[in-house]
Write a protein that holds these residues in place. Structure first.
Motif, PDB file in Angstrom:
ATOM      1  N   UNK A 153       0.837  -1.201   0.000  1.00 58.25           N
ATOM      2  CA  UNK A 153       0.000   0.000   0.000  1.00 58.25           C
ATOM      3  C   UNK A 153       0.874   1.254   0.000  1.00 58.25           C
ATOM      4  N   UNK A 154       1.955   1.222   0.769  1.00 58.89           N
ATOM      5  CA  UNK A 154       2.866   2.368   0.799  1.00 58.89           C
ATOM      6  C   UNK A 154       3.490   2.609  -0.565  1.00 58.89           C
ATOM      7  N   UNK A 155       3.833   1.521  -1.277  1.00 55.89           N
ATOM      8  CA  UNK A 155       4.377   1.661  -2.629  1.00 55.89           C
ATOM      9  C   UNK A 155       3.399   2.419  -3.521  1.00 55.89           C
ATOM     10  N   UNK A 156       2.124   2.047  -3.437  1.00 54.09           N
ATOM     11  CA  UNK A 156       1.094   2.705  -4.252  1.00 54.09           C
ATOM     12  C   UNK A 156       0.934   4.164  -3.860  1.00 54.09           C
ATOM     13  N   UNK A 157       0.903   4.422  -2.540  1.00 55.87           N
ATOM     14  CA  UNK A 157       0.734   5.795  -2.054  1.00 55.87           C
ATOM     15  C   UNK A 157       1.913   6.680  -2.451  1.00 55.87           C
ATOM     16  N   UNK A 158       3.113   6.134  -2.367  1.00 56.42           N
ATOM     17  CA  UNK A 158       4.315   6.904  -2.694  1.00 56.42           C
ATOM     18  C   UNK A 158       4.364   7.208  -4.194  1.00 56.42           C
ATOM     19  N   UNK A 159       3.993   6.214  -4.987  1.00 58.82           N
ATOM     20  CA  UNK A 159       3.945   6.432  -6.436  1.00 58.82           C
ATOM     21  C   UNK A 159       2.968   7.547  -6.778  1.00 58.82           C
ATOM     22  N   UNK A 160       1.812   7.523  -6.150  1.00 55.94           N
ATOM     23  CA  UNK A 160       0.808   8.561  -6.374  1.00 55.94           C
ATOM     24  C   UNK A 160       1.309   9.931  -5.907  1.00 55.94           C
ATOM     25  N   UNK A 196       2.805  14.071  -8.980  1.00 57.53           N
ATOM     26  CA  UNK A 196       2.634  15.518  -9.110  1.00 57.53           C
ATOM     27  C   UNK A 196       3.755  16.226  -8.349  1.00 57.53           C
ATOM     28  N   UNK A 197       4.938  16.316  -8.944  1.00 54.04           N
ATOM     29  CA  UNK A 197       6.085  16.895  -8.228  1.00 54.04           C
ATOM     30  C   UNK A 197       5.873  18.366  -7.919  1.00 54.04           C
ATOM     31  N   UNK A 198       6.367  18.756  -6.765  1.00 59.06           N
ATOM     32  CA  UNK A 198       6.386  20.168  -6.382  1.00 59.06           C
ATOM     33  C   UNK A 198       7.845  20.560  -6.176  1.00 59.06           C
ATOM     34  N   UNK A 199       8.104  21.853  -6.189  1.00 61.46           N
ATOM     35  CA  UNK A 199       9.483  22.305  -6.049  1.00 61.46           C
ATOM     36  C   UNK A 199       9.845  22.345  -4.564  1.00 61.46           C
ATOM     37  N   UNK A 200      10.405  21.248  -4.093  1.00 57.70           N
ATOM     38  CA  UNK A 200      10.843  21.126  -2.699  1.00 57.70           C
ATOM     39  C   UNK A 200      12.108  20.285  -2.673  1.00 57.70           C
ATOM     40  N   UNK A 201      12.882  20.420  -1.604  1.00 61.96           N
ATOM     41  CA  UNK A 201      14.130  19.659  -1.519  1.00 61.96           C
ATOM     42  C   UNK A 201      13.873  18.156  -1.433  1.00 61.96           C
ATOM     43  N   UNK A 202      12.740  17.757  -0.869  1.00 60.30           N
ATOM     44  CA  UNK A 202      12.406  16.334  -0.779  1.00 60.30           C
ATOM     45  C   UNK A 202      12.185  15.750  -2.178  1.00 60.30           C
ATOM     46  N   UNK A 203      11.451  16.463  -3.030  1.00 63.36           N
ATOM     47  CA  UNK A 203      11.211  15.982  -4.390  1.00 63.36           C
ATOM     48  C   UNK A 203      12.481  16.012  -5.234  1.00 63.36           C
ATOM     49  N   UNK A 204      13.284  17.070  -5.089  1.00 64.42           N
ATOM     50  CA  UNK A 204      14.534  17.141  -5.847  1.00 64.42           C
ATOM     51  C   UNK A 204      15.476  16.017  -5.420  1.00 64.42           C
ATOM     52  N   UNK A 205      15.538  15.763  -4.102  1.00 68.07           N
ATOM     53  CA  UNK A 205      16.418  14.719  -3.591  1.00 68.07           C
ATOM     54  C   UNK A 205      15.975  13.342  -4.071  1.00 68.07           C
ATOM     55  N   UNK A 264      16.852  11.950   7.436  1.00 66.52           N
ATOM     56  CA  UNK A 264      15.433  11.579   7.487  1.00 66.52           C
ATOM     57  C   UNK A 264      14.826  11.539   6.091  1.00 66.52           C
ATOM     58  N   UNK A 265      15.192  12.485   5.254  1.00 59.88           N
ATOM     59  CA  UNK A 265      14.764  12.427   3.850  1.00 59.88           C
ATOM     60  C   UNK A 265      15.255  11.140   3.191  1.00 59.88           C
ATOM     61  N   UNK A 266      16.527  10.851   3.357  1.00 62.10           N
ATOM     62  CA  UNK A 266      17.121   9.678   2.698  1.00 62.10           C
ATOM     63  C   UNK A 266      16.490   8.398   3.206  1.00 62.10           C
ATOM     64  N   UNK A 267      16.189   8.343   4.499  1.00 66.76           N
ATOM     65  CA  UNK A 267      15.555   7.147   5.042  1.00 66.76           C
ATOM     66  C   UNK A 267      14.162   6.941   4.440  1.00 66.76           C
ATOM     67  N   UNK A 268      13.422   8.028   4.283  1.00 70.02           N
ATOM     68  CA  UNK A 268      12.083   7.925   3.697  1.00 70.02           C
ATOM     69  C   UNK A 268      12.138   7.547   2.221  1.00 70.02           C
ATOM     70  N   UNK A 269      13.267   7.829   1.568  1.00 70.12           N
ATOM     71  CA  UNK A 269      13.392   7.605   0.122  1.00 70.12           C
ATOM     72  C   UNK A 269      14.256   6.397  -0.222  1.00 70.12           C
ATOM     73  N   UNK A 270      14.502   5.501   0.730  1.00 78.91           N
ATOM     74  CA  UNK A 270      15.478   4.442   0.469  1.00 78.91           C
ATOM     75  C   UNK A 270      15.078   3.515  -0.664  1.00 78.91           C
ATOM     76  N   UNK A 271      13.783   3.381  -0.958  1.00 73.43           N
ATOM     77  CA  UNK A 271      13.369   2.497  -2.057  1.00 73.43           C
ATOM     78  C   UNK A 271      13.866   2.988  -3.409  1.00 73.43           C
TER      79      UNK A 271
END
Length: 547
Positions: free
Chosen positions: A348-355, A359-368, A390-397
Motif C-alpha cells: 500500500x505504501x508503494x502505491x501511495x508513494x507512487x501517487x 505531481x512533483x512540487x518544487x521542494x528539496x524532498x522531491x529534488x532529492x 530523514x529524507x534519505x531514510x524515507x526515500x530508500x526504495x
C-alpha cells in the motif's frame, strides 16, 4: 634532548598493526611525532590545520577502510578540538589512535603556554587512555612500547573504537641528526573475538514464537548485507532496516506507514536486533511500546545496550558470523499471517508513494528523490544529520541497493559530516556523495581547507536558509525566538566557497533546472557542489504530505 627513536618505533609499530593513514595537525610540541611518522615509509601522512575537521577526516578514513587511523596534534586546546570526532568514533565504534603531545607534568597549571589538563582528556569517550612518561630511561621506553601495543590492540578489538595516548615531550624538540631505529618494538596480537553461537538454543527459541521480526541497526558490513535477507526468509523473520543498515530488506517504506499502522498486528513475539542505532522514530516507538516476549541483540560489544527496553538475551558475536553459522540449519515454519500483514502495508505504501510523486512540487524532498534515483550503482552516500538523513531514510526504495550509506549517528551531530565524507573520499575510488543541509555545510566548511580534496567528492547542499527540522515540530514554532535561536535563519550560500577551494559549482533555484542540473552534476569528473535553494515552508508542507 628528546630522543627521536621511541617516536620512530611508535610509527613503525602503527605500520605493523595495519595503520595506513595518519593526519597530523601542525605544531611544535608534536614535532618528534611529526618527524617520525612522516619519515616512516608505508604510512600516508596528511597535514590538516583545523583539528576538529582533521579528526573527523581521520574518522572517515577509518570508516571507509575498517583500519585504525592515527590523528596527531600539539598540546593545549588542539587536543580539545579532537573531542567531537572522538566521541563520534566511540559511539559509532570506529578505530582511531589519538596521539596528543603535552607539556611535562611539572609545567601543567603553571601559567605555561598551550597547557591544559590532557591526561584522560576524553573521559568515557575513549575505550582506554594511556600516558607516556616524559622521561626516556630504558624502563620508560619499555613501558611506552607495551602501552602503545595495548592501545593499538584495543582500538582494533571488538567493539572497535578510539584510544588515546597522551605524550609529554621535553624541549628541545628538533634533532640535529636523524638516525634509523636500531630495534623495532615487538608487536603483540589483539584478543580474538567470540566466534560461536548456541544453535540449539536458537532453534528452540524461534519454534516458540511465530511472529518474528529482524531489525538491523546501523552497519556497513557487506556480509550482513548479503546474508540478513537470506536468514530472514529461511527462518520466517520480517526484515526491517533503515537506510543506514545497508541491509536491503523487503520492507523499505516503514517510515511512511508505521506512524498510522495498527501496531498490535505488527508487534513481534520474538525480536532479533543487530548492530547500532535506528533512524525511524516510528519503528523505535513501536518496539519500545510493544509487548515483546523475547528479544535477542546480536553485537560484538560487552556493553549492556537496550534501546527498546525489552532485551532478554545478549549474543556477543559479530552479526555476520551469527548469520553465516545459521545458514546450514533447516528452515522453520513461517507465520504467513504476520509476514503478510507487513507486506500488505509495504505494498500500500508503494502505491501511495507512487501517487505522491506523480505531481512533483518544487521542494528539496522531491529534488532529492530525483537525485537519489540517479546516483550510480556502487557509489557511497554520506548523509548529514537532522533532516538530510530523514529524507534519505524515507526515500530508500529509490536508491540502488549496491550503494552504501553512511551517517555520523554515533552522536548525531551536524558538525563533522562533510569532513568525514572528505576522509572517506580520500580513501576510495568510488564517488562519495555528501548530502547535508546549509547549516551543517557552513559549520563544517573547513573540511575543504586542505590540499587533498579528491575529484570523487560530490557535495549536495539542501539550502533552505536555516535549520528546517525545527519547522517539523510544533514546540519551537510557537516561540518568539524561533527564527534566530531554533531555526537559525541564515542567508549564506556556497558559490564563493566552491570558487575559493577549486570545486565546480551548480545550483537549482526553480523546477525547470532540476533535470538538467542534476544530470550535469552527476556527469562531472571533478569535485563539485550542487546546491538546492528552496522555500522552507514549502519543504515542510511537501514532506508532511508524504505521510
Amino acid at each position: 634532548m628528546t630522543k627521536l627513536e621511541p617516536f620512530q618505533q611508535l610509527a613503525r609499530l602503527c605500520l605493523q598493526k595495519g595503520v595506513e593513514h595518519v593526519i597530523i595537525c601542525p605544531g611544535s610540541r608534536n614535532a618528534a611525532l611529526t618527524i617520525a611518522f612522516t619519515r616512516q615509509k608505508g604510512l600516508k601522512c596528511y597535514s590538516v590545520s583545523d583539528e576538529r575537521s582533521a579528526a573527523y577526516m581521520a574518522l572517515g578514513m577509518a570508516l571507509q577502510t575498517g583500519k585504525t587511523s592515527v590523528i596527531i596534534c600539539t598540546s593545549g586546546t588542539a587536543a580539545l578540538n579532537f573531542a567531537p570526532a572522538v566521541a563520534e568514533a566511540y559511539f559509532q565504534e570506529i578505530p582511531l589512535l589519538v596521539l596528543t603531545a603535552d607539556r611535562p607534568p611539572e609545567w601543567v597549571h603553571q601559567y605555561d603556554g598551550q597547557t591544559i589538563f590532557q591526561e584522560n582528556l576524553y573521559g568515557k569517550h575513549v575505550k582506554k587512555a594511556f600516558s607516556w612518561s616524559p622521561d626516556q630511561s630504558e624502563l620508560d621506553i619499555s613501558n611506552a612500547a607495551a602501552l602503545s601495543n595495548q592501545a593499538l590492540n584495543i582500538s582494533q578489538s571488538q567493539p572497535l573504537g578510539p584510544v588515546h595516548i597522551n605524550i609529554p615531550i621535553r624541549e628541545p624538540f628538533y634533532p640535529d641528526k636523524i638516525s634509523e631505529i636500531s630495534q623495532e618494538w615487538e608487536s603483540s596480537l589483539p584478543n580474538k573475538p567470540n566466534t560461536t553461537i548456541d544453535v540449539e538454543l536458537f532453534k528452540e527459541t524461534i519454534k516458540k514464537y511465530p511472529k518474528r521480526l529482524l531489525v538491523i541497526g546501523q552497519q556497513h558490513n557487506e556480509t550482513v548485507k548479503k546474508h540478513a535477507a537470506c536468514f530472514a526468509d529461511k527462518f520466517g523473520f520480517v526484515l526491517v532496516a533503515d537506510t543506514i543498515a545497508n541491509a536491503n530488506g523487503k520492507i523499505k517504506n516503514h517510515d511512511q506507514f508505521l506512524k498510522h499502522a495498527d501496531k498490535s498486528v505488527l508487534n513481534p513475539d520474538l525480536l532479533i536486533s543487530t548492530d547500532m542505532s535506528l533512524i525511524s522514530k516510528s519503528l523505535k516507538l513501536m518496539l519500545r511500546n510493544g509487548a515483546i516476549k523475547e528479544h535477542w541483540h546480536i553485537q560484538d560489544n560487552p556493553s549492556f545496550i537496550d534501546p527498546f527496553r525489552s532485551l532478554t538475551k545478549k549474543v556477543e558475536l559479530k552479526p555476520s558470523l551469527f548469520f553465516e553459522q545459521l545458514e546450514t540449519c533447516q528452515s522453520i515454519i513461517i507465520d504467513k499471517e504476520y509476514k503478510n500483514a507487513w507486506l500488505a502495508l509495504e505494498k500500500k505504501a508503494e502505491t501511495d508513494i507512487k501517487s505522491y510523486f506523480e505531481n512533483p512540487v518544487f521542494s528539496e524532498f522531491h529534488i532529492l528523490k530525483k537525485l537519489l534515483s540517479l546516483i550510480p550503482a556502487d557509489s557511497i552516500i554520506h548523509s548529514g544529520n537532522s533532516m538530510s538523513i530523514r529524507y534519505i531514510n524515507a526515500l530508500q526504495r529509490f536508491i540502488d541497493p549496491s550503494v552504501m550509506i553512511y551517517c555520523n549517528r554515533g552522536t548525531s551531530g551536524i558538525d563533522g559530516s562533510l569532513s568525514t565524507a572528505v576522509g572517506q573520499a580520500m580513501t576510495t575510488d568510488k564517488n562519495v556523495y555528501c548530502i547535508l543541509g546549509d547549516l551543517s555545510f557552513q559549520y563544517d566548511k573547513n573540511a575543504l581547507w586542505n590540499r587533498y580534496l579528491p575529484d570523487n567528492l560530490k557535495i549536495i547542499i539542501l539550502n533552505n536558509a536555516g535549520g528546517i527540522i525545527f519547522n517539523m515540530i510544533d514546540g519551537p514554532k510557537k516561540q518568539d525566538a524561533f527564527n534566530d535561536f531554533f531555526r537559525t535563519e541564515q542567508p549564506n550560500k556556497a558559490d564563493l566557497i566552491a570558487q575559493e577551494y577549486g570545486l565546480a559549482y551548480l545550483s537549482i533555484r526553480k523546477q525547470e533546472e532540476v533535470d538538467l542540473n542534476i544530470s550535469e552534476f552527476l556527469n562531472k569528473n571533478e569535485k563539485a557542489i550542487l546546491e538546492f535553494f528552496t522555500d522552507y515552508e514549502g519543504n515542510v508542507k511537501a514532506f508532511k504530505a508524504f505521510f
